[in-house]
Design an enzyme around this catalytic site. Structure first.
Site, PDB file in Angstrom:
ATOM      1  N   PHE A  72      -4.001 -10.423  -3.409  1.00 29.27           N
ATOM      2  CA  PHE A  72      -4.001  -9.196  -4.070  1.00 29.27           C
ATOM      3  C   PHE A  72      -2.826  -8.536  -4.877  1.00 29.27           C
ATOM      4  CE2 PHE A  72      -7.267  -8.571  -0.774  1.00 29.27           C
ATOM      5  CZ  PHE A  72      -8.435  -9.235  -1.498  1.00 29.27           C
ATOM      6  N   ASP A  73      -1.606  -8.777  -4.459  1.00 27.46           N
ATOM      7  CA  ASP A  73      -0.548  -8.796  -5.436  1.00 27.46           C
ATOM      8  C   ASP A  73      -0.547  -9.511  -6.573  1.00 27.46           C
ATOM      9  OD1 ASP A  73       1.434  -7.071  -4.119  1.00 27.46           O
ATOM     10  OD2 ASP A  73       1.997  -8.563  -2.725  1.00 27.46           O
ATOM     11  N   VAL A  74      -1.002 -10.746  -6.775  1.00 27.25           N
ATOM     12  CA  VAL A  74      -1.325 -11.516  -7.771  1.00 27.25           C
ATOM     13  C   VAL A  74      -2.316 -10.891  -8.821  1.00 27.25           C
ATOM     14  CG1 VAL A  74      -1.725 -13.604  -8.835  1.00 27.25           C
ATOM     15  CG2 VAL A  74      -0.204 -13.540  -6.839  1.00 27.25           C
TER      16      VAL A  74
END
Length: 393
Positions: A181-183
């Site tokens: 989810f960071d990516v």
């Protein structure tokens, strides 16, 4: 320290003419989501000025693994950038930060919600200095009721429901092997910035762009969150199987596993013929994808018995020849080697001259404005003097 105009100009020199050539990005991001976004912008030709604390981005200390003494985590998401270290508690350094913000086309940050307001680097303050700025702000759980929650990917994987879907039914929930989810949030931020830049081209207007990991997670889980939003169905953990398609999972072979992704009835017909089991096509339990999904417990042992008669490599070649969706289960090294074997050239050389390092290719291919890999990830404050001089011009 005296800085020449040539040294200042070098901040903006690239070997190619990427689609974002001439765009200056003030990168106030840390860790992963924001730095990944700004690296993509840098790959596409933008000049990215990475503003760090005196201690540097946290990922500089995230090791092992290391390459020539540096964190590979940091190096994976910070190529093509210039670094300056500033202490916002120091008035002179804070003034430089504001001048960088005032002269940049794009400002990217992922501090805690409202964390930059006390330094006069929040959107309202930066917009007053730079009316046409595109200001991209990334948080973990938004700026309202979740503003106090730390924005770590693992927390979002749990809170959004991804971990409840990851793992076998009999296991505990698992996180994904990458901070997905960071990516994804970094990607969405990049998309939003590009859209905002186009809007500015059309209207001359800057704007605030806000994203958060939690909203990105719910969007990125597509059919799983859609099942609940549309039909009130709460998906459950199925291990490597798909809730709506069968066969769509790894199956054992004589020496390992092969992944099958038989997504429609025509593919199943070709598959049944290829494995030498055309009789499956006459079985009403397996006539359609819906039937196969409902009777997967009956179909799986039949397929397992057949697939264990050959090696993974043998089945892969047979299925590939029939254009059937399949793949081996590789480790990361084998995954890169596989990409190389099909001509994708996944490893690139980052940097020029004597200072180079390997890196992973940007996945975007432009026919006229290709991405470039001119700069290895900067050491802390590597371009500090040049950026200070540019900011004060």
């Amino acid at each position: 320290m005296s800085v020449t105009q040539q040294e200042i100009d070098s901040l903006f020199e690239r070997s190619g003419t990427g689609p974002l050539s001439g765009i200056v990005v003030a990168d106030f991001g840390r860790v992963l989501a924001a730095p990944y976004c700004t690296m993509l912008l840098a790959d596409m030709g933008a000049t990215v000025l990475k503003v760090e604390s005196l201690e540097g981005d946290e990922t500089r200390s995230w090791m092992p693994p290391v390459f020539e003494g540096e964190s590979t985590y940091y190096m994976s998401i910070n190529r093509n950038k210039h670094s300056i270290a500033l202490d916002f508690r120091n008035p002179d350094d804070l003034e430089i930060a504001r001048k960088i913000a005032a002269k940049s086309d794009v400002f990217v940050e992922n501090f805690k919600p409202h964390g930059l307001a006390r330094f006069g680097l929040d959107y309202a303050s930066v917009q007053a200095l730079n009316p046409t700025v595109i200001y991209a702000s990334v948080t973990g759980f938004g700026t309202t009721g979740g503003a106090d929650l730390p924005g770590y990917d693992l927390l979002v994987q749990g809170a959004a429901g991804l971990m409840s879907l990851t793992g076998a039914p009999e296991t505990v929930p698992f996180r994904a092997g990458v901070a997905v989810f960071d990516v994804f949030t970094g990607l969405h931020t990049c998309i939003a910035i590009l859209a905002a830049l186009q809007h500015r081209t059309n209207t001359g207007e800057g704007q605030l762009v806000e994203l958060n990991l939690m909203s990105t997670a719910l969007s990125a889980m597509v059919n799983q969150t859609g099942a609940y939003a549309i039909a009130g169905v709460t998906p459950r953990r199925l291990g490597n199987e798909h809730p709506s398609i069968y066969p769509y999972s790894p199956f054992p072979t004589s020496d390992g596993d092969i992944i099958l992704a038989i997504g429609n009835d025509h593919q199943f017909k070709v598959f049944a013929e290829t494995i030498g089991a055309p009789e499956l096509l006459d079985d009403a339990r397996f006539a359609t994808n819906r039937d196969r999904s409902q009777h997967r417990d009956a179909l799986r042992p039949i397929l397992e018995q057949i697939l264990q008669t050959k090696t993974t490599a043998e089945w892969f070649e047979l299925f590939r020849a029939k254009s059937l969706p399949c793949a081996p289960i590789n480790d990361v090294a084998q995954g890169i080697q596989f990409a190389e074997s099909i001509g994708l050239e996944p490893i690139v050389t980052v940097g020029q001259g004597e200072k180079t390092q390997p890196g992973v290719r940007n996945p975007t291919l432009f026919s006229k404005t290709p991405v470039t890999y001119d700069l290895v990830p900067p050491t802390l404050n590597q371009s500090g003097d040049a950026i200070r001089a540019w900011a004060q011009q």
